[in-house]
Design a protein around this motif. Structure first.
Motif, PDB file in Angstrom:
ATOM      1  N   ARG A 484       9.625 -11.657  60.014  1.00 24.33           N
ATOM      2  CA  ARG A 484       8.645 -12.169  59.061  1.00 24.33           C
ATOM      3  C   ARG A 484       7.896 -11.002  58.428  1.00 24.33           C
ATOM      4  N   ALA A 485       7.457 -11.247  57.195  1.00 23.75           N
ATOM      5  CA  ALA A 485       6.750 -10.180  56.475  1.00 23.75           C
ATOM      6  C   ALA A 485       5.289 -10.155  56.905  1.00 23.75           C
ATOM      7  N   VAL A 486       5.057  -9.872  58.176  1.00 25.31           N
ATOM      8  CA  VAL A 486       3.669  -9.863  58.670  1.00 25.31           C
ATOM      9  C   VAL A 486       2.934  -8.690  58.035  1.00 25.31           C
ATOM     10  N   GLN A 487       1.665  -8.928  57.760  1.00 24.11           N
ATOM     11  CA  GLN A 487       0.808  -7.865  57.240  1.00 24.11           C
ATOM     12  C   GLN A 487      -0.103  -7.426  58.381  1.00 24.11           C
ATOM     13  N   PRO A 488      -0.329  -6.155  58.503  1.00 22.60           N
ATOM     14  CA  PRO A 488      -1.251  -5.720  59.555  1.00 22.60           C
ATOM     15  C   PRO A 488      -2.672  -6.121  59.158  1.00 22.60           C
ATOM     16  N   HIS A 489      -3.429  -6.633  60.095  1.00 27.93           N
ATOM     17  CA  HIS A 489      -4.813  -6.970  59.762  1.00 27.93           C
ATOM     18  C   HIS A 489      -5.702  -6.810  60.985  1.00 27.93           C
ATOM     19  N   LEU A 490      -6.949  -6.682  60.726  1.00 26.72           N
ATOM     20  CA  LEU A 490      -7.922  -6.400  61.769  1.00 26.72           C
ATOM     21  C   LEU A 490      -8.942  -7.513  61.931  1.00 26.72           C
ATOM     22  N   THR A 491      -8.990  -8.423  60.964  1.00 26.72           N
ATOM     23  CA  THR A 491     -10.015  -9.456  61.016  1.00 26.72           C
ATOM     24  C   THR A 491      -9.447 -10.718  61.653  1.00 26.72           C
ATOM     25  N   ARG A 492     -10.149 -11.200  62.645  1.00 25.85           N
ATOM     26  CA  ARG A 492      -9.721 -12.423  63.321  1.00 25.85           C
ATOM     27  C   ARG A 492     -10.558 -13.596  62.883  1.00 25.85           C
ATOM     28  N   ALA A 493     -11.838 -13.346  62.730  1.00 25.47           N
ATOM     29  CA  ALA A 493     -12.737 -14.430  62.365  1.00 25.47           C
ATOM     30  C   ALA A 493     -13.961 -13.834  61.696  1.00 25.47           C
ATOM     31  N   ILE A 494     -14.503 -14.610  60.774  1.00 26.62           N
ATOM     32  CA  ILE A 494     -15.753 -14.204  60.127  1.00 26.62           C
ATOM     33  C   ILE A 494     -16.758 -15.324  60.329  1.00 26.62           C
ATOM     34  N   GLY A 495     -17.899 -14.963  60.905  1.00 28.75           N
ATOM     35  CA  GLY A 495     -18.918 -15.977  61.177  1.00 28.75           C
ATOM     36  C   GLY A 495     -18.398 -17.072  62.086  1.00 28.75           C
ATOM     37  N   GLY A 496     -17.447 -16.743  62.973  1.00 25.53           N
ATOM     38  CA  GLY A 496     -16.924 -17.729  63.911  1.00 25.53           C
ATOM     39  C   GLY A 496     -15.781 -18.553  63.353  1.00 25.53           C
ATOM     40  N   ARG A 497     -15.501 -18.431  62.055  1.00 29.66           N
ATOM     41  CA  ARG A 497     -14.393 -19.189  61.463  1.00 29.66           C
ATOM     42  C   ARG A 497     -13.171 -18.293  61.414  1.00 29.66           C
ATOM     43  N   PRO A 498     -12.042 -18.761  61.985  1.00 33.30           N
ATOM     44  CA  PRO A 498     -10.835 -17.926  61.987  1.00 33.30           C
ATOM     45  C   PRO A 498     -10.359 -17.693  60.559  1.00 33.30           C
ATOM     46  N   VAL A 499      -9.816 -16.526  60.309  1.00 35.26           N
ATOM     47  CA  VAL A 499      -9.259 -16.277  58.986  1.00 35.26           C
ATOM     48  C   VAL A 499      -7.758 -16.555  59.040  1.00 35.26           C
ATOM     49  N   ARG A 500      -7.171 -16.795  57.913  1.00 29.17           N
ATOM     50  CA  ARG A 500      -5.735 -17.077  57.850  1.00 29.17           C
ATOM     51  C   ARG A 500      -4.934 -15.885  58.333  1.00 29.17           C
ATOM     52  N   GLY A 501      -3.813 -16.146  58.885  1.00 26.15           N
ATOM     53  CA  GLY A 501      -2.927 -15.038  59.234  1.00 26.15           C
ATOM     54  C   GLY A 501      -2.743 -14.858  60.716  1.00 26.15           C
ATOM     55  N   SER A 502      -3.406 -15.674  61.526  1.00 28.90           N
ATOM     56  CA  SER A 502      -3.271 -15.466  62.963  1.00 28.90           C
ATOM     57  C   SER A 502      -2.085 -16.240  63.542  1.00 28.90           C
ATOM     58  N   ARG A 503      -1.500 -17.155  62.774  1.00 26.89           N
ATOM     59  CA  ARG A 503      -0.318 -17.859  63.267  1.00 26.89           C
ATOM     60  C   ARG A 503       0.924 -17.240  62.645  1.00 26.89           C
ATOM     61  N   PRO A 504       2.031 -17.166  63.379  1.00 22.37           N
ATOM     62  CA  PRO A 504       3.274 -16.604  62.817  1.00 22.37           C
ATOM     63  C   PRO A 504       3.696 -17.336  61.557  1.00 22.37           C
ATOM     64  N   GLU A 505       3.437 -18.644  61.497  1.00 24.46           N
ATOM     65  CA  GLU A 505       3.898 -19.415  60.346  1.00 24.46           C
ATOM     66  C   GLU A 505       3.141 -19.047  59.084  1.00 24.46           C
ATOM     67  N   ASP A 506       2.019 -18.317  59.266  1.00 27.92           N
ATOM     68  CA  ASP A 506       1.271 -17.906  58.084  1.00 27.92           C
ATOM     69  C   ASP A 506       2.042 -16.870  57.267  1.00 27.92           C
ATOM     70  N   TRP A 507       3.061 -16.269  57.891  1.00 26.48           N
ATOM     71  CA  TRP A 507       3.758 -15.174  57.213  1.00 26.48           C
ATOM     72  C   TRP A 507       5.135 -15.605  56.779  1.00 26.48           C
ATOM     73  N   PRO A 508       5.524 -15.243  55.553  1.00 28.22           N
ATOM     74  CA  PRO A 508       6.842 -15.673  55.045  1.00 28.22           C
ATOM     75  C   PRO A 508       7.980 -14.893  55.710  1.00 28.22           C
ATOM     76  N   SER A 509       9.140 -15.476  55.654  1.00 25.49           N
ATOM     77  CA  SER A 509      10.319 -14.808  56.216  1.00 25.49           C
ATOM     78  C   SER A 509      10.673 -13.596  55.365  1.00 25.49           C
ATOM     79  N   MET A 510      11.294 -12.595  56.017  1.00 28.22           N
ATOM     80  CA  MET A 510      11.702 -11.397  55.303  1.00 28.22           C
ATOM     81  C   MET A 510      12.846 -11.660  54.343  1.00 28.22           C
ATOM     82  N   GLY A 511      13.576 -12.772  54.575  1.00 32.52           N
ATOM     83  CA  GLY A 511      14.729 -13.046  53.728  1.00 32.52           C
ATOM     84  C   GLY A 511      15.923 -12.179  54.067  1.00 32.52           C
ATOM     85  N   ILE A 512      15.943 -11.652  55.259  1.00 32.60           N
ATOM     86  CA  ILE A 512      17.091 -10.861  55.710  1.00 32.60           C
ATOM     87  C   ILE A 512      17.873 -11.735  56.687  1.00 32.60           C
TER      88      ILE A 512
END
Lengths: 641, 386
Positions: A484-512
């Protein structure tokens, strides 16, 4: 017309008082003139008063509203209240950037009869240095007498208590409490969390909050990236002030919005363990291979961000910015290295996708590759014999990749590299992160130089113009491991609300194609776990599953033919001429959880220096998350709620 | 002068002596005294406000001073008008002497030598001089017939009488008071019957000379004129006073902000609020209504002076009353015009209301003389001579 009377007066002089009747007439005449003129005067005076009345009417009625506004503007002064800055928490809720109460002693000059006597008494309770005394006296002289001047900041509890107890002997001394930024983990997270500093002119983005004295803005890392979130919104208090600006009373108060806490993906314990293992010039990145969360990101050396709070001295700054050691620079995002053999999977996948080869085609490696007059050497001068794709990764055969590169051309390699996050913006929350460089024919031609076929050949083995960050190598590995085309990120939550991107399904397939990826993973597994693999000494101990990976060793200096023929041994080179050692890997092999990239500057060999370190890091990571593998933040929230 | 009075006059005088003090007391215009008390009362309230509700700061001292001045005024009111007329030249000489003294040894205040320090009192000789000038001019023109006033040589000595103090005051330097003194002399000249075309000539001459005078003004005097013309040009400097005063006045509106509620005054935006800008304080806290009531009371004083002048049967009394009325009028007009931004600021107090002894002392001295004139208005004393 009256001139002749001068003489006449002399003639008539004696007869003026002659008749009572004449006197009376003269008196009447004089009175009549006086009355007339007095009435004219009275009329003028009345007119003048009328003018004054009209002026008052103009000012007080016709322009009254305007002047009332001006009077209000005179009297009212809005002051901003600085909201507490949001904290930065690590993935376990540990505070890595917080606010410490800052107990301060202030001096109000007008509340003491003798400033010097008060300071002398204060000095006996809390010693003041000579330069502090000078600063205080200078500020007292310069400011209005009711404006508090800071005597001493960052007082301890004990000092506070002593000052409070002695308050009667300290006229004019006030104590108050503000906040100051504190980084409990100090240098361990300095490159990630960043630091704060007073805003400069270019930071002024129109937020009135930045005008406040004592305000700090994020200058680096998370503090800078999430500055708006952490900063909060200013409150305001409306004050009545007099002509010299003294506050008379508070009319209205609107509390601000405190800054929100930012939860980051870093595991502080893991970070500290890794930092304990690495030496200067080494950088390590550990990511969750499934969702791109950066679990640890270590770069040696580092610095203590708390120093920025009190103000950095010139000597400190010189020490940080001059010389070979660069503690302020985060090597994982700003260090640029040629990827070397760790790049070979990208070339192999590009070759498969372009159908210039099959997994089963064998290329014969005699130990060198000739292109016209030029001979390119394999790292193994004896040659690897006939190697297929899997073996080429396992033994890191260079000749195989020279051939593949020649078949592909540089642009197809570059295109595949970019899909793996190499040489592109990664959007990680660390301002200043370098994009790196993946060369293309056009890039070279833009420099006014033609792209030579020989350039393509060396780029097949990850040498040449490549400039990549350890972070992007880790992203490449995570993408290989997850598909999957995961992006590196450092933010998990802001103000207690999770940000998008913490589930594998949030990331698209590489298409390989999964088949190609599986081949690569199998090849990378063989590097560590099969006899003949370049990193087989760095196998994971039992109970942790198996690691897959790829070593890399990149020259920092060109090796000449004479050296090669004399029996060249890198271990005899001066340290700064030795090659960099790289390793990228992930584990467990059959169900990838963690991706890791290691760069050891001048580590001589990827298999000797980088691979064992990567193994240790992965073991630490497994140990750290044995109880609870780093799942998505949403699951955490559900469990917590 | 007493020696030259007629038989008729002597009879009147005898009758006066027989009537005694009680009769004189009865003839004092108590309504006028009440009017003065009312004005001083407004001053008391305004000064209490200027002291932010603390009467001890200014108001009580004001009241004490007014009481003292009131007694002095009534004492002067009993003095024989002929004695006053006889003493006028002496008074004038004393006034000029004090001006010279202040020029030599005076206290330096506000960049000008203006005061003589008399222990608790600070006497401003220029204030006293204005009364003395009116007295001297009234005495001079007392017996002058219409014909005689027309004689230019007869006008030369009084012109000198005016010129000496005007120059001395100008040299202090105090342009405002010097101009007021000049105008005061002009009023007495006018009332005594100097031909109008002479005034026209002088005014035309003055207009022609104005540019030359401007070139010779002191810097601060010029600054006053330029900031008057455009106060916004220097909002924190010289124009500050005018702007803040106008803001205070204007923001008072029709009904004012209420006693002790004036923000401009109490937050010290208003400069010199207990002295020169006391009227602004009143207008801010009591609005247009309060300002107009105050202005009306002040106008009543002018009207009374005119009444005294018109009812008086001797020229000395008439001229004295009209001169004193003009003196009062100039105080009030210049001060209020100043605080409303109508003329350049000139450091002129509002007597009986502003804090400060000098202006109150001399004004009340003047009103003592005025009452003396009123009480002895029917006295047959001196007639015109050619």
């Amino acid at each position: 017309m009256k001139w002749p009377r001068i003489w006449r007066r002399r003639e008539k002089g004696g007869i003026a008082n002659f008749s009572m009747r004449g006197v009376k007439l003269e008196e009447e005449r004089r009175r009549a003139v006086f009355t007339r003129r007095a009435l004219v005067l009275g009329g003028l005076q009345l007119g003048a008063f009328g003018f004054l009345g009209w002026r008052l009417y103009r000012l007080q009625v016709e322009q009254g509203a305007r002047f009332a506004t001006l009077a209000e503007e005179n009297r009212l002064s809005a002051r901003l209240l600085s909201p507490p800055r949001g904290r930065v928490l690590d993935r376990n809720g540990r505070v890595v950037a917080g606010n410490r109460l800052n107990w301060r002693a202030l001096l109000v000059a007008e509340q003491t009869s003798d400033v010097n006597a008060t300071l002398e008494t204060f000095h006996r309770i809390v010693p003041l240095a000579e330069h502090e005394r000078a600063r205080i006296e200078r500020e007292v002289r310069r400011r209005r007498r009711f404006v508090p001047v800071i005597v001493r900041e960052f007082l301890t509890w004990e000092e506070m208590a002593r000052i409070e107890v002695n308050a009667p002997d300290l006229p004019g001394i006030l104590t108050d409490v503000g906040t100051t930024r504190i980084y409990p983990e100090g240098e361990h997270l300095a490159h990630i969390v960043g630091y704060v500093a007073p805003p400069a002119e270019r930071d002024m983005d129109g937020d009135p909050l930045l005008q406040l004295p004592g305000i700090r803005v994020g200058r680096a890392g998370i503090e800078r990236h999430h500055d708006q979130v952490l900063r909060g919104r200013a409150g305001a208090v409306q004050l009545e002030v007099n002509a010299v600006g003294r506050v008379i009373r508070e009319l209205d108060r609107r509390e601000g919005v405190p800054g929100q806490d930012v939860e980051i993906t870093i595991d502080t314990e893991l970070q500290k363990t890794i930092r304990g293992k690495i030496e200067e010039g080494t950088s390590v990145v550990v990511m969750n291979a499934r969702n791109g969360e950066v679990l640890a990101m270590a770069s040696q050396p580092s610095f203590d961000p708390n120093i920025f709070n009190a103000g950095v001295t010139a000597a400190q700054w010189r020490q940080w910015t001059s010389g070979r050691s660069t503690p302020l620079i985060n090597k994982t995002t700003n260090g640029l290295y040629a990827p070397g053999s760790t790049f070979k999977m990208v070339v192999a996948l590009a070759a498969l996708e372009a159908r210039v080869t099959t997994p089963f085609e064998r290329v014969v490696c005699p130990g060198h590759y000739d292109l016209g007059e030029t001979r390119f050497h394999c790292w193994n001068r004896n040659g690897h014999g006939a190697v297929d794709m899997r073996t080429s990764v396992k033994v890191s055969c260079d000749v195989y990749y020279y051939e593949m590169a020649k078949r592909l051309g540089i642009n197809r390699i570059a295109a595949m590299a970019r899909r793996f996050g190499l040489g592109v913006d990664l959007d990680i929350e660390l301002p200043g992160t370098r994009r790196g460089l993946v060369p293309t024919r056009e890039w070279r031609e833009a420099q006014g130089r033609p792209w030579a076929l020989g350039d393509t050949i060396v780029h097949g083995i990850g040498q040449g113009f490549y400039q990549l960050t350890p972070l992007s190598l880790c992203v490449m590995t995570a993408r290989l491991a997850s598909g999957r085309a995961v992006q590196p990120h450092l933010t998990r939550a802001i103000g207690g609300r999770p940000v998008r991107g913490s589930r594998p399904e949030d990331w698209p397939s590489m298409g390989i194609p999964e088949r190609d990826l599986r081949l690569m993973r199998d090849a990378m597994w063989s590097v560590v776990n099969e006899g003949g693999g370049t990193a087989q000494a760095s196998r994971l101990p039992g109970g942790f599953g198996m690691m897959a990976g790829k070593t890399g060793t990149t020259q920092v200096r060109r090796v000449s033919r004479e050296q090669r023929e004399r029996g060249f041994n890198v271990a005899t080179l001066p340290r700064e001429w030795r090659p960099h050692a790289l390793f990228v890997g992930y584990a467990p092999h059959d169900n990838p959880l963690y991706a890791v990239s290691v760069v050891v500057e001048h580590g001589t060999s990827g298999s000797g220096a980088a691979a064992p370190l990567a193994r240790d890091v992965l073991v630490d990571t497994f140990n750290r998350f044995r109880a609870a593998p780093p799942g998505p933040r949403v699951a955490d929230a559900a469990r917590g709620g | 002068m007493i020696s030259s009075s007629s038989l008729f006059e002597r009879r009147l005088l005898a009758r006066d002596r027989g009537a005694g003090v009680l009769r004189k007391l009865w003839s004092i215009p108590w309504l006028f005294v009440l009017l003065l008390c009312a004005i001083a009362g407004i001053g008391y309230v305004a000064l209490t406000s200027a002291g932010s509700g603390n009467a001890d700061l200014y108001a009580n001292r004001h009241a004490l001073r007014f009481g003292f001045c009131l007694v002095m005024m009534l004492c002067i009111a009993f003095v024989d008008i002929r004695l006053i007329a006889a003493l006028a030249p002496l008074g004038y000489l004393v006034g000029v002497g004090l001006l010279v003294l202040v020029a030599l040894h005076g206290q330096v205040g506000g960049g000008a030598q203006r005061w003589i320090n008399l222990g608790p009192f600070q006497l401003q000789p220029s204030e006293l001089m204005k009364i003395m000038l009116v007295l001297a001019l009234a005495a001079w023109f007392h017996r002058a017939s219409w014909e005689r006033v027309g004689n230019p040589f007869f006008l030369l000595p009084p012109l000198l009488l005016v010129a000496v103090p005007v120059v001395l005051i100008y040299k202090q330097p105090n342009l405002g008071t010097s101009l007021i003194t000049l105008a005061l002399g002009g009023v007495v000249f006018w009332a005594s019957g100097v031909r109008w075309w002479k005034f026209a000539g002088v005014i035309a001459g003055a207009a022609a000379a104005a540019p030359i005078v401007y070139a010779n003004l002191r810097d601060y005097q010029r600054a006053r004129i330029t900031t008057f013309l455009d106060p916004e040009s220097d909002p924190l400097g010289a124009g500050y006073n005018i702007i803040q005063s106008k803001i205070a006045l204007g923001s008072g509106g029709v009904w004012g902000k209420g006693f002790l509620q004036g923000t401009q005054g109490h937050l010290n935006f208003l400069p010199e609020k207990e002295t020169d800008f006391i009227f602004t304080m009143i207008a801010e806290e009591f609005g247009l209504v309060g300002a107009l009531v105050t202005l009306f009371l002040l106008l009543c004083v002018v009207a009374f002076c005119l009444l005294v002048a018109l009812r008086c049967r001797h020229q000395f009394g008439r001229l004295l009353a009209i001169g004193l009325g003009a003196n009062w009028f100039f105080y009030v007009f210049v001060n209020v015009a100043m605080v409303t931004g109508s003329i350049p600021v000139g450091g002129v107090p509002l007597p009986l209301i502003s804090h400060g002894g000098s202006a109150m002392l001399t004004t009340m001295l003047g009103f003592g003389l005025l009452i003396a004139v009123w009480v002895q208005r029917d006295l047959e004393f001196g007639v015109a001579r050619d």
